[in-house]
Design a protein around this motif. Structure first.
Motif, PDB file in Angstrom:
ATOM      1  N   GLY A 164     -35.914  53.486  -9.970  1.00 25.21           N
ATOM      2  CA  GLY A 164     -36.947  52.803  -9.300  1.00 25.21           C
ATOM      3  C   GLY A 164     -37.979  53.788  -8.779  1.00 25.21           C
ATOM      4  O   GLY A 164     -39.154  53.570  -8.992  1.00 25.21           O
ATOM      5  N   LEU A 165     -37.648  54.796  -8.411  1.00 26.85           N
ATOM      6  CA  LEU A 165     -38.744  56.016  -7.927  1.00 26.85           C
ATOM      7  C   LEU A 165     -39.465  56.709  -8.898  1.00 26.85           C
ATOM      8  O   LEU A 165     -40.609  56.633  -8.777  1.00 26.85           O
ATOM      9  N   LEU A 166     -38.808  56.594 -10.212  1.00 24.01           N
ATOM     10  CA  LEU A 166     -39.798  56.971 -11.165  1.00 24.01           C
ATOM     11  C   LEU A 166     -40.436  56.064 -12.024  1.00 24.01           C
ATOM     12  O   LEU A 166     -41.725  56.174 -12.219  1.00 24.01           O
ATOM     13  N   LYS A 167     -39.682  55.001 -12.046  1.00 24.66           N
ATOM     14  CA  LYS A 167     -40.483  53.890 -12.948  1.00 24.66           C
ATOM     15  C   LYS A 167     -41.453  52.923 -12.107  1.00 24.66           C
ATOM     16  O   LYS A 167     -42.277  52.408 -12.702  1.00 24.66           O
ATOM     17  N   VAL A 168     -40.999  52.548 -10.870  1.00 23.79           N
ATOM     18  CA  VAL A 168     -41.783  51.549 -10.065  1.00 23.79           C
ATOM     19  C   VAL A 168     -42.690  52.516  -9.295  1.00 23.79           C
ATOM     20  O   VAL A 168     -44.090  52.247  -9.409  1.00 23.79           O
ATOM     21  N   LYS A 169     -42.289  53.366  -8.351  1.00 26.13           N
ATOM     22  CA  LYS A 169     -43.298  54.144  -7.701  1.00 26.13           C
ATOM     23  C   LYS A 169     -43.898  55.238  -8.403  1.00 26.13           C
ATOM     24  O   LYS A 169     -44.716  55.765  -7.839  1.00 26.13           O
ATOM     25  N   ARG A 170     -43.293  55.411  -9.510  1.00 26.27           N
ATOM     26  CA  ARG A 170     -43.721  56.578 -10.350  1.00 26.27           C
ATOM     27  C   ARG A 170     -44.026  57.716  -9.736  1.00 26.27           C
ATOM     28  O   ARG A 170     -45.047  58.742  -9.639  1.00 26.27           O
ATOM     29  N   LEU A 171     -42.991  58.326  -8.987  1.00 25.76           N
ATOM     30  CA  LEU A 171     -43.161  59.581  -8.309  1.00 25.76           C
ATOM     31  C   LEU A 171     -42.735  60.642  -9.414  1.00 25.76           C
ATOM     32  O   LEU A 171     -42.176  60.359 -10.268  1.00 25.76           O
ATOM     33  N   PRO A 172     -43.212  61.844  -9.155  1.00 22.76           N
ATOM     34  CA  PRO A 172     -42.745  62.930  -9.729  1.00 22.76           C
ATOM     35  C   PRO A 172     -41.138  63.268  -9.836  1.00 22.76           C
ATOM     36  O   PRO A 172     -40.607  62.842  -8.740  1.00 22.76           O
ATOM     37  N   LYS A 173     -40.696  63.884 -11.029  1.00 21.43           N
ATOM     38  CA  LYS A 173     -39.098  63.832 -10.928  1.00 21.43           C
ATOM     39  C   LYS A 173     -38.528  64.439  -9.996  1.00 21.43           C
ATOM     40  O   LYS A 173     -37.533  64.186  -9.326  1.00 21.43           O
ATOM     41  N   ASP A 174     -39.255  65.628  -9.653  1.00 17.36           N
ATOM     42  CA  ASP A 174     -38.587  66.536  -8.664  1.00 17.36           C
ATOM     43  C   ASP A 174     -38.483  65.705  -7.155  1.00 17.36           C
ATOM     44  O   ASP A 174     -37.603  65.653  -6.521  1.00 17.36           O
ATOM     45  N   GLU A 175     -39.674  65.015  -6.868  1.00 15.85           N
ATOM     46  CA  GLU A 175     -39.734  64.370  -5.573  1.00 15.85           C
ATOM     47  C   GLU A 175     -38.717  63.093  -5.488  1.00 15.85           C
ATOM     48  O   GLU A 175     -38.046  62.952  -4.896  1.00 15.85           O
ATOM     49  N   ALA A 176     -38.444  62.524  -6.750  1.00 14.75           N
ATOM     50  CA  ALA A 176     -37.555  61.425  -6.865  1.00 14.75           C
ATOM     51  C   ALA A 176     -35.994  61.899  -6.633  1.00 14.75           C
ATOM     52  O   ALA A 176     -35.372  61.483  -5.993  1.00 14.75           O
ATOM     53  N   ARG A 177     -35.845  63.222  -7.387  1.00 14.51           N
ATOM     54  CA  ARG A 177     -34.501  63.665  -7.232  1.00 14.51           C
ATOM     55  C   ARG A 177     -34.210  63.986  -5.807  1.00 14.51           C
ATOM     56  O   ARG A 177     -33.277  63.803  -5.177  1.00 14.51           O
ATOM     57  N   ALA A 178     -34.959  64.677  -5.149  1.00 11.89           N
ATOM     58  CA  ALA A 178     -35.209  64.987  -3.624  1.00 11.89           C
ATOM     59  C   ALA A 178     -34.697  63.675  -2.877  1.00 11.89           C
ATOM     60  O   ALA A 178     -33.677  63.817  -1.943  1.00 11.89           O
ATOM     61  N   ILE A 179     -35.363  62.629  -3.113  1.00 13.19           N
ATOM     62  CA  ILE A 179     -35.276  61.369  -2.138  1.00 13.19           C
ATOM     63  C   ILE A 179     -33.997  60.877  -2.600  1.00 13.19           C
ATOM     64  O   ILE A 179     -32.936  60.509  -1.848  1.00 13.19           O
ATOM     65  N   ALA A 180     -33.479  60.829  -3.937  1.00 15.37           N
ATOM     66  CA  ALA A 180     -32.188  60.366  -4.178  1.00 15.37           C
ATOM     67  C   ALA A 180     -30.947  61.130  -3.756  1.00 15.37           C
ATOM     68  O   ALA A 180     -30.133  60.523  -3.115  1.00 15.37           O
ATOM     69  N   LEU A 181     -31.148  62.432  -3.593  1.00 15.53           N
ATOM     70  CA  LEU A 181     -30.100  63.376  -3.083  1.00 15.53           C
ATOM     71  C   LEU A 181     -30.097  63.084  -1.645  1.00 15.53           C
ATOM     72  O   LEU A 181     -28.769  62.797  -1.120  1.00 15.53           O
ATOM     73  N   LYS A 182     -31.110  62.884  -0.829  1.00 15.14           N
ATOM     74  CA  LYS A 182     -30.975  62.595   0.363  1.00 15.14           C
ATOM     75  C   LYS A 182     -30.485  61.603   0.837  1.00 15.14           C
ATOM     76  O   LYS A 182     -29.361  61.569   1.574  1.00 15.14           O
TER      77      LYS A 182
END
Lengths: 220, 256, 219
Positions: free
Chosen positions: B115-133
């Motif tokens: 959802g972070l990538l496809k809906v919020k269109r965040l860059p991959k690194d940022e999305a990964r950081a949020i996911a891991l958090k």
């Protein structure tokens, strides 16, 4: 009787058979790729709640599945020019096999789509994905994994159907075999070798599909 | 009272001739943790699903931060919004399901990142950081690379909650998230929800866990035959139900 | 164009009917012979011993790995080469029957293997012999399972019967080509032949669905 096997003539012409086989495979690959794209779109249309989508899709699949492919092959090559559509032998055969594959693969894909739990679509919706995004990122990849086994037998069957290109003189494997048969009169040998090439290729396709299946299998 | 996040007015929903929701009115304020209880068929899950537009509804309005969900007025007509608009609105609420509904072909991390990538269109690194958090927050930082099939039910549900919460929703919806779990796995999921409540997340929980509702909820809504039967403070409602219906329901519910 | 097509169609009516008749006979013969052989194949694949089973496995794998057109051509040319001298009709029916047998064989095997092991054990437990178990317990269940697929095989045979046109059997497709060579109305007559095949196959398909409903065990 009194027939003695002599494969020498067949071996002398073996490269012709191999060229034929290469063409058979080429026809199959191109047609099935186009057919898979058609089949995927049609499968989604088949399960659509909109009749404007499901009805034409059902009509297409029902029509094609109930027609002999040889009739389609001859129709495309001999009758379509009357309607001003002029395709060469290979083009018209690829067009027919692609449309034919599309109908069979649509049925395979449809069964796969129906096996995916509705909850996954809802989970996608809940995080804000659009229906198209859900289809491309969630449903299609899962469906493809589900249908690989039945897709394998459909693909093999479609590969065998390339033999019908011989009917409009496309020089694929069956055409070459028949030619060697007529030229050499080494009838049994020719057909044993041609058949063996088909059987081996089918086995290879099956093995390849099993490999893909294993590669894509989800760890558990 | 703090700010109102969600306002439901006159919500009606039918399946064919069966009226499941018969006019629901209710407001949800920032930071509230609301347990929705009631017997099966009372409409509690349907209510939750309407808020996320997983169900269309025939009457009434739902507003999130003042914006109408799912429909808009066109002259005197009521029209469903475009799929794109609805998708954007759905992203404002997070939802966790009874059956987890993790995407089986994606790792835990990829599930949260989608959802972070496809809906919020965040860059991959940022999305990964949020996911891991968030995977860390639900205690699964070390399972980020696992596929759903490699996780227990409780772990899957925690990933599903992380997936929803990572979208930074205004409101979280929990639909019987522990009902499909083996009893020994229920605790770890409830622990995660308690943590979110402590953070001040606004939540609506459809639940059968009465003890949990009693301990965690700041407010309880009792649904009965498509309407809100009682709405109030858990201590008062569980100890001294005002209606016979609620009293009967509580008698047949388990509190373990 | 249209009235002249109808004229041509009327002129060709007997030719088309005889072609359709031959198509139906080819298909029926192939299904009958193929099914008898196919049940044998299916039983051997399921219950055969260590010698029988691999033989039939190889048989079905070869047949299923070979295009039907190759089977038809091989049957036609090879039979004359070894001096059996089958006419095109017999050679073609033989090829289709062999093709049908591998299909039916797999269907029968699938149907029998889909029956839970517990069924055989339960039958043994009440003292049935293997023959009795098969006749009263296994076969009736397998039959239900594979009847619809078997009906669909019939449609496959009708479609495959067109391949006999290649070796000169005057079935519907070859008759159609003959007619077209006289009046050059390829569009119209291929359409018409296609429509006839569609009607026959669609009828079989509907019948298959009907059989499926009829044989379903109430639950």
């Amino acid at each position: 009787m009194g027939y003695t096997l002599n494969f020498a003539v067949v071996w002398r012409n073996f490269d012709r058979l191999l060229e034929g086989l290469a063409l058979s495979l080429g026809l199959a690959v191109i047609s099935i790729l186009i057919g898979a794209a058609i089949g995927l779109a049609v499968a989604f249309a088949l399960i659509s709640k909109y009749r404007a989508a499901s009805w034409p899709a059902t009509a297409y699949v029902t029509l094609i599945r109930n027609l002999p492919i040889l009739v389609l092959v001859l129709f495309a090559y001999f009758a379509l020019p009357q309607m001003g559509v002029r395709l060469d032998k290979v083009e018209s055969f690829v067009a027919v096999l692609a449309i034919y594959s599309g109908a069979y693969l649509a049925e395979v894909f449809r069964a796969g789509l129906l096996s995916i739990p509705k909850g996954l679509t809802e989970a996608g919706l809940a995080i804000g994905l659009t229906p198209i995004q859900i289809r491309t990122t969630i449903i299609a990849p899962l469906m493809l994994r589900n249908v690989l086994p039945s897709m394998s037998s459909t693909i093999i069957s479609l590969f065998k159907d390339t033999s019908l290109a011989a009917a409009i003189a496309v020089p694929e494997l069956t055409f070459q075999a028949r030619k060697i048969n007529v030229e050499s009169f080494r009838v049994i040998e020719t057909w044993i070798v041609a058949s063996a090439l088909y059987v081996a290729t089918c086995a290879l396709i099956a093995a390849l599909m099993r490999r893909i299946e294993r590669r894509l299998a989800l760890p558990r | 009272m703090s700010k109102t996040i969600l306002e439901i007015e006159g919500l009606r929903k039918t399946y064919g001739s069966l009226e499941v929701l018969k006019g629901i009115d209710c407001a949800v304020h920032e930071g509230e943790v609301i347990a929705i209880i009631g017997s099966s068929g009372s409409g509690k899950t349907t209510l939750l699903r309407c808020i996320n537009m997983l169900e269309d509804f025939e009457g009434g309005t739902i507003r999130l931060d003042g914006e109408e969900i799912g429909y808009h007025a066109e002259g005197s007509m009521r029209r469903r919004k475009s799929e794109k608009d609805i998708a954007r609105q759905r992203a404002l609420t997070g939802m966790a399901f009874q059956q987890f509904n993790l995407f089986p072909h994606m790792t835990a991390e990829a599930n949260v990142m989608l959802g972070l990538l496809k809906v919020k269109r965040l860059p991959k690194d940022e999305a990964r950081a949020i996911a891991l958090k968030w995977l860390d927050r639900v205690g699964l930082g070390d399972r980020a690379g696992h596929f759903p099939g490699q996780l227990s039910g409780g772990q899957q549900q925690r990933v599903a909650i992380a997936r929803a919460i990572a979208m930074n929703p205004r409101l979280m919806l929990f639909d019987e998230v522990t009902s499909a779990l083996d009893p020994e796995l229920v605790g770890e999921v409830l622990q995660v929800i308690k943590g979110l409540a402590a953070d001040g997340m606004t939540m609506l929980l459809v639940t059968h866990e009465m003890r949990f509702a009693y301990e965690v909820a700041s407010r309880v809504i009792f649904m009965n035959q498509g309407v809100i039967g009682e709405d109030g403070n858990p201590r008062e409602m569980f100890v001294a139900p005002k209606t016979e219906r609620l009293a009967d329901f509580l008698k047949t519910s388990s509190f373990n | 164009m249209t009235p002249s097509f109808l004229d041509q169609l009327w002129l060709a009516r007997n030719v088309i009917l005889s072609g359709l008749g031959l198509t139906v006979s080819i298909s029926l013969l192939a299904i009958l012979a193929g099914s008898v052989l196919g049940v044998l194949v299916g039983l051997s694949l399921t219950y055969g011993n260590r010698l029988i089973r691999p033989i039939f496995r190889v048989y079905t794998d070869i047949i299923r790995g070979t295009p039907v057109l190759v089977l038809v051509l091989a049957s036609y040319y090879v039979s004359s080469a070894v001096g059996v001298n089958l006419d095109p009709f017999s050679a073609g029916v033989l090829a289709l029957a062999v093709f049908c047998s591998s299909h039916v064989g797999e269907i029968v095997r699938g149907g029998l293997q889909a029956i839970p092991k517990g069924q055989t054990e339960a039958a043994k437990a009440i003292g049935l012999t293997f023959g009795q178990t098969f006749a009263y317990v296994l076969w009736p269940q397998a039959l239900r399972q594979f009847l619809p697929a078997w009906v669909n095989t019939a449609a496959e045979m009708v479609k495959a019967s067109t391949l006999l046109s290649v070796i000169g059997v005057a079935e519907l497709l070859l008759r159609t080509q003959e007619i077209i060579s006289r009046n050059f109305m390829s569009l119209q007559f291929y359409f018409f032949a296609g429509a006839l095949y569609f009607v026959v196959n669609y009828g079989i398909e509907r019948f298959g669905k009907y059989v499926e409903r009829k044989t379903a065990v109430p639950s």
